[in-house]
Scaffold this active site. Structure first.
Site, PDB file in Angstrom:
ATOM      1  N   GLU A   7      37.132  67.515  63.517  1.00 44.06           N
ATOM      2  CA  GLU A   7      35.724  67.205  63.696  1.00 44.06           C
ATOM      3  C   GLU A   7      35.174  67.532  65.084  1.00 44.06           C
ATOM      4  OE1 GLU A   7      33.592  65.819  61.312  1.00 44.06           O
ATOM      5  OE2 GLU A   7      35.219  66.195  59.885  1.00 44.06           O
ATOM      6  N   SER A  33      46.267   9.010  25.252  1.00 40.34           N
ATOM      7  CA  SER A  33      47.161   8.047  25.898  1.00 40.34           C
ATOM      8  C   SER A  33      47.437   8.388  27.358  1.00 40.34           C
ATOM      9  CB  SER A  33      48.480   7.967  25.139  1.00 40.34           C
ATOM     10  OG  SER A  33      48.262   7.467  23.836  1.00 40.34           O
TER      11      SER A  33
END
Length: 783
Positions: free
Chosen positions: A90, A465
């Site tokens: 770049e 229960s």
């Protein structure tokens, strides 16, 4: 003066004039654009759009929320070869220029003059930072000039390393990845520091055109770009001949990697997302928040497997539901494979296509072109499902189960494949630390992808229960003892709130007469629970239950409350049981331990009120959880619930071979809900099994058969390598010998006497009559 000299002189003057005009134009442009330039100092405080990440307590990634996958990285952590690769690609003079590259700009200007368009742009990395953070992407002279001015300013304010860091964290590199660290994870499934030179060059080639040079979707052009960058690195003396050739010859290894999820806890991830969204809004998905939950990864994995295996086991013992679909296998193999690859796997259940059926085996196609042989042992279980209570005849050959073209599910078990199916039943598991309320594992259903409804926190069901221990705790607090006698005998109630006469029964359909409270609880006797609630009063019990954290509006105002007809979530039930485990304190369940921002600053740390047992409750009272139960009551319930496992409805848990565990089964009318809640002093776990639309699980399915096995599988791992720690009787608890029939003090020399715990103030004062004396011991029977 020669004509040539005159021409040179003219051209020189013209050049000077053009230079002055250009200088004046540049100065004018500078003074025109300069006031419009943004403040580059803001780059120091830039916040990259980073997803929300959620982790377990031990830093395993659970989930990631956000459109952009980005993991910012500092310059110090960037591999030097990547810096070389990117600058070679770049901006080779990046570390030498002051923000602009004159040669590049001249080239761009020449292109503009000859073609009328800006083509290459001549941008440096600094100029790209200026464009990416401050400007639009339009190709105009004014934008380009502002880009140059900004680049010059950026170079004055920031170091080269800071500029490079901004660039590599901002750029888009394909497949939702922003920044080089995210790209390394997306393309190679690892951190950028672990990549080879060839892989680094491949990523360095992406900023120019992420789609054109993508190694997954366009490998030929990606290789061409990579090799060009490697040659540039070689020409700039960054790499030698051997490195160049080795990197060029390395095959492309890139493939798409999803977020590296390390722990399946999607129900909890969604709980975190919902809770934090109320506070942070949309910023939650972009500002890089990091959340550490209270989950322990080993326990969460165990919970996932326990629930999955338990629900699959339930589904398979009720028969084979048949193939999910039927396909025409004369279609091209590639078409079939593509369709199969698109079918979602649900945990251990993988989709499979039946290609061929033999006498006692079948050939199946799995995802990714894998072909397996399904042996008879893996399908012989598959009696056809007829109803929840009935299956058809056992199959005798493979064709009784499968046919060519069937789309089915298989799971791997002990190295071989077995036919299976996606359960239509659901379940949940929640485990928490009883001392603090920290949730250490949570499963909200069979599979989050299959169904996102969280049954641990959202399913409001009747506990049956499993609710009785809270009624018994209220009774003990009112002066009853584990030796109190209550009559287990038939009774009929006329209660308008229950729409007529109510004739409750025990699950065995039998009645056992006068029964000690302890035995009534570990045997789960319904008639005793009803009489106990009637004796202490429904309003008093509701007060007690509300204090324990249950929603009063969901507590029925009738005696069915004693049998668990309240509406609760598994989370509420587990939190209630925590008080039995921790000495009587009410802890608040929580699942977020810590929240950090993108810079690691801690924004929130959980500070739960904790159980204090043993301790001086007057010290640090603001950090101590409130009490629900008297410490003595909590101990007595814990001790009685140990008998549920030793000799009651939870005996299957004896396989864990521990003396410190306690718990209670629960099954509602018509077996619509199956529960087990169990604990020791370190962990509380509640499991539930049922259908989302309540219906019977089957006449042979109870808390002890459907929910307890899941609890056992989880607790086997949760308690592994932890020392036994049974509760010690607190002050005010005494142990005396009693007569097992009457609950009175044992007479001297009584051979069948048993020890029982009492609160000191509730110790019996009367002795049982000796055997053969002709006197009845059951003289204080209640009701």
């Amino acid at each position: 003066m020669s004509p040539m000299f005159s021409l040179f002189k003219l051209l020189f003057k013209l050049g000077i004039f053009c230079f002055l005009i250009g200088l004046i134009s540049a100065a004018g442009a500078y003074y025109y654009f300069s006031p419009q330039l943004p403040n580059v100092e803001t780059l120091r405080d830039i916040r990259f759009q980073t997803p929300l990440r959620i982790y377990s307590q031990d830093h395993k990634l659970i989930a990631e929320f956000g459109e952009k996958r980005r993991t910012p990285i500092t310059f110090e952590n960037i591999p030097p070869q990547f810096v070389q690769a990117l600058t070679a690609a770049e901006d080779s003079r990046f570390f030498d220029h002051h923000g602009i590259d004159i040669k590049g700009l001249v080239r761009a200007a020449f292109q503009l003059a000859t073609t009328g368009h800006i083509q290459s742009g001549g941008s440096t990395i600094t100029m790209q930072v200026a464009k990416n953070f401050f400007l639009t992407r339009e190709r105009t002279f004014s934008r380009k000039f502002m880009e140059i001015l900004l680049a010059l300013r950026i170079e004055q304010e920031l170091s080269k390393e800071e500029i490079f860091e901004l660039y590599i964290n901002k750029i888009y590199l394909g497949h939702r990845s922003y920044g080089i660290q995210a790209a390394a994870n997306v393309y190679y499934g690892t951190d950028i520091k672990n990549l080879s030179l060839s892989q680094l060059a491949m990523i360095a080639g992406l900023p120019k055109a992420p789609s054109a040079y993508n190694p997954i979707t366009n490998s030929d052009r990606a290789i061409e770009r990579r090799n060009w960058i490697l040659k540039r690195m070689h020409s700039l003396s960054f790499i030698n001949d051997q490195q160049l050739e080795s990197a060029k010859n390395e095959p492309v290894s890139a493939k798409y990697h999803t977020s590296d999820i390390e722990l399946r806890a999607f129900y909890v991830a969604e709980m975190v997302r919902q809770q934090l969204y109320e506070q942070y809004g949309e910023a939650l998905y972009t500002d890089g928040y990091v959340v550490y939950t209270t989950l322990k990864s080993n326990l969460q994995t165990t919970a996932n497997n326990a629930v999955s295996n338990g629900l699959i086991a339930y589904s398979e013992r009720h028969g084979y539901l048949g193939a999910e679909d039927s396909w025409d296998i004369t279609e091209p193999q590639a078409t079939l494979q593509k369709r199969l690859n698109g079918i979602i796997s649900y945990g251990v259940l993988k989709p499979a296509l039946v290609l061929n059926v033999s006498e006692k085996s079948a050939e199946l196609l799995l995802k990714d072109k894998q072909t397996i042989t399904l042996a008879w042992e893996g399908m012989s279980w598959a009696k056809p499902y007829k109803s929840v209570n009935r299956t058809g005849r056992a199959p005798k050959k493979a064709a009784d189960v499968l046919k060519i073209g069937d789309l089915v599910r298989v799971r791997e078990k002990e190295g071989t494949f077995h036919l299976s199916q996606v359960p239509n039943v659901q379940g949940s598991l929640i485990a928490l630390d009883p001392k603090t309320g920290a949730i250490v594992s949570l499963v909200g259903g069979f599979n989050f992808t299959h169904n996102k409804f969280n049954r641990s926190t959202q399913a409001v069901r009747q506990p049956g229960s499993n609710f009785k221990p809270f009624i018994y705790a209220a009774a003990l607090d009112k002066g009853y003892s584990p030796a109190s006698l209550i009559n287990d005998a038939p009774i009929v109630f006329h209660d308008t709130s229950l729409e007529g006469n109510w004739r409750p029964e025990n699950s065995s359909r039998k009645f056992y007469g006068p029964t000690r409270l302890r035995k009534a609880l570990y045997k789960s006797r319904n008639l005793v629970s009803i009489r106990l609630l009637r004796a202490i009063g429904i309003p008093a019990a509701q007060d007690y239950l509300e204090l324990a954290g249950f929603d009063r509006s969901k507590l029925p105002n009738n005696l069915s409350l004693s049998l668990g007809s309240a509406d609760v979530t598994p989370l509420k039930l587990a939190a209630g049981y925590a008080a039995f485990a921790n000495g009587g304190f009410k802890v608040e369940p929580f699942f977020i331990e810590r929240v950090e921002d993108a810079f690691g600053e801690v924004l929130f740390t959980a500070q739960p009120k904790a159980a204090c047992n043993p301790c001086t409750e007057t010290e640090g009272a603001e950090n101590i959880a409130p009490r629900i139960f008297n410490e003595q009551v909590a101990f007595l319930i814990y001790n009685i619930l140990q008998d549920v496992i030793r000799k009651g409805t939870g005996r299957k848990a004896l396989v864990l071979n521990r003396k410190d565990i306690a718990g209670k089964t629960g099954t509602t009318n018509d077996q619509k809900d199956a529960w087990f809640s169990g604990f020791n002093q370190s962990i509380v776990t509640t499991t539930w099994v049922g259908f989302d639309q309540p219906k019977t699980l089957g006449r042979r399915e109870f808390g002890g058969t459907a929910a307890l096995p899941i609890w056992i599988d989880f607790m086997r791992e949760a308690l592994k390598d932890t020392p036994e720690n049974p509760p010690k009787p607190p002050a005010g608890i005494v142990s005396v010998k009693i007569d097992p029939q009457s609950g009175k003090l044992a007479y001297p020399g009584q051979s069948d006497a048993i020890y029982e715990f009492f609160r000191r103030k509730n110790v019996p004062t009367n002795y049982a009559a000796p055997a053969g004396s002709g006197k009845s011991n059951v003289t204080e029977e209640l009701f």
